[in-house]
Design an enzyme around this catalytic site. Sequence first.
Site, PDB file in Angstrom:
ATOM      1  N   SER A 188       0.823  -1.210   0.000  1.00 15.41           N
ATOM      2  CA  SER A 188       0.000   0.000   0.000  1.00 15.41           C
ATOM      3  C   SER A 188       0.858   1.261   0.000  1.00 15.41           C
ATOM      4  CB  SER A 188      -0.938   0.019   1.208  1.00 15.41           C
ATOM      5  OG  SER A 188      -0.212   0.214   2.416  1.00 15.41           O
ATOM      6  N   PRO A 222      -0.012  -1.835   8.822  1.00 18.03           N
ATOM      7  CA  PRO A 222       1.279  -2.025   9.500  1.00 18.03           C
ATOM      8  C   PRO A 222       2.294  -0.917   9.243  1.00 18.03           C
ATOM      9  CG  PRO A 222       1.235  -3.342   7.524  1.00 18.03           C
ATOM     10  CD  PRO A 222      -0.123  -2.683   7.609  1.00 18.03           C
ATOM     11  N   GLY A 223       1.940   0.070   8.394  1.00 20.24           N
ATOM     12  CA  GLY A 223       2.841   1.208   8.238  1.00 20.24           C
ATOM     13  C   GLY A 223       3.274   1.535   6.825  1.00 20.24           C
ATOM     14  N   ASP A 240      -3.698   3.610  14.992  1.00 25.94           N
ATOM     15  CA  ASP A 240      -4.304   2.341  14.584  1.00 25.94           C
ATOM     16  C   ASP A 240      -4.267   1.379  15.768  1.00 25.94           C
ATOM     17  OD1 ASP A 240      -4.904  -0.233  13.262  1.00 25.94           O
ATOM     18  OD2 ASP A 240      -4.579   0.887  11.413  1.00 25.94           O
ATOM     19  N   ASP A 260      -8.921   4.726  17.901  1.00 27.12           N
ATOM     20  CA  ASP A 260      -9.837   4.707  16.762  1.00 27.12           C
ATOM     21  C   ASP A 260      -9.578   5.945  15.911  1.00 27.12           C
ATOM     22  OD1 ASP A 260     -11.986   4.904  15.002  1.00 27.12           O
ATOM     23  OD2 ASP A 260     -13.426   4.119  16.447  1.00 27.12           O
ATOM     24  N   LYS A 305     -12.973   4.331  -0.231  1.00 33.28           N
ATOM     25  CA  LYS A 305     -13.261   2.965  -0.676  1.00 33.28           C
ATOM     26  C   LYS A 305     -14.663   2.946  -1.278  1.00 33.28           C
ATOM     27  CE  LYS A 305      -9.475   1.929   1.634  1.00 33.28           C
ATOM     28  NZ  LYS A 305      -8.210   1.563   0.998  1.00 33.28           N
TER      29      LYS A 305
END
Length: 356
Positions: A188, A222-223, A240, A260, A305
């Site tokens: 990503s 995850p970053g 996160d 959150d 999304k």
Amino acid sequence: MLPLKLLLLYCRAGFEAECAAEISNRATEVGTAGYPVFTKDQGYVEYHLFGDALELMSQIKFRSLIYIRQWVACLPVCSELPTQDRITPLSELVQQLPQTAELVAETPDTTEGRELQGFVTKFASAFSQSLRKNGLMLSRKQASLWRLHLFALSGREMFLGVSPVKNSSSHPMGIQRLKFPSHAPSRSTLKLEEAWHWFIPKSAFDEALGGGLTAVDLGAAPGGWTWQLVQKGMFVTAVDNGPMSETLMETGQVTHLREDAFRFEPARPVHWMVCDVVEKPIQVTELMLDWAINGWAEQMVFNLKLPMKQRYKETLQCLDRLKDGLNEHSINFKLSARHLYHDREEITCYLDLRKD
């Protein structure tokens, strides 16, 4: 030169309907009529105009388009080209187009298209040499307003057309090719890198992405996006509930908050906020609006999304909601959106709230 009544539009396979809806909408806005023709998953749309494709392209800024990777004003498709001599009939057709100085060989971004690329690249080399030899193409050193495109569907079926050099994509097939950095935590990461290349001019990179800036990454784990921020020398608050890459945490540039993303509020404004949270697009839109109204970030990159159906309609609704909300609060802004190559069922948006 006769009008070119076909506009060929490249897009991600599966997004032909969105591409067609967008060009139909934009053409109507400038008073041009036409109709789209496409087959699902073919990776391109034919937009047949009652007017001139070159004129339509002059009335719309290419960079304002979302789902269209590239556009080419074309002659009708060349079918049943003789395999023993494709160059002669194509050369005759080139004479009906504006003069160009470069040839781009392309195929649809599909499995079948990729299998053709080797052949098309070799053929285009021979074709361009022949065009220059016969005075049908300018030398590479000469400037031209137009770029010649050869878009192949097979060895015997090809489109020929042109795109305006200053109002189109400079990348073959309209795709920004990036190499995945081996140390990044996830693929990503390429979404944010591509977004910066698309939305921020090279001349503004140092100012917009210089070291020492502060950033918040919502939905960071995850970053992948945090990694890009760290590479630019930024100090990042990663928000996160999931775990972050240990290597990233060892840089000393990242503070991980298990919170959150929709409830988090920064203690002070930051230069950048990025967000790749998986949530309904309208909810992400409202979150971005809250950040803008509260002045929590100067620049934002975020993904929306999209649903499986009515994706173009949802895109316009979210962007209109954001614009309306910002205007209601008299906030100066620049908003852009793009269905990037590394995006899938989403679009990436850039919101610039800097005063100057």
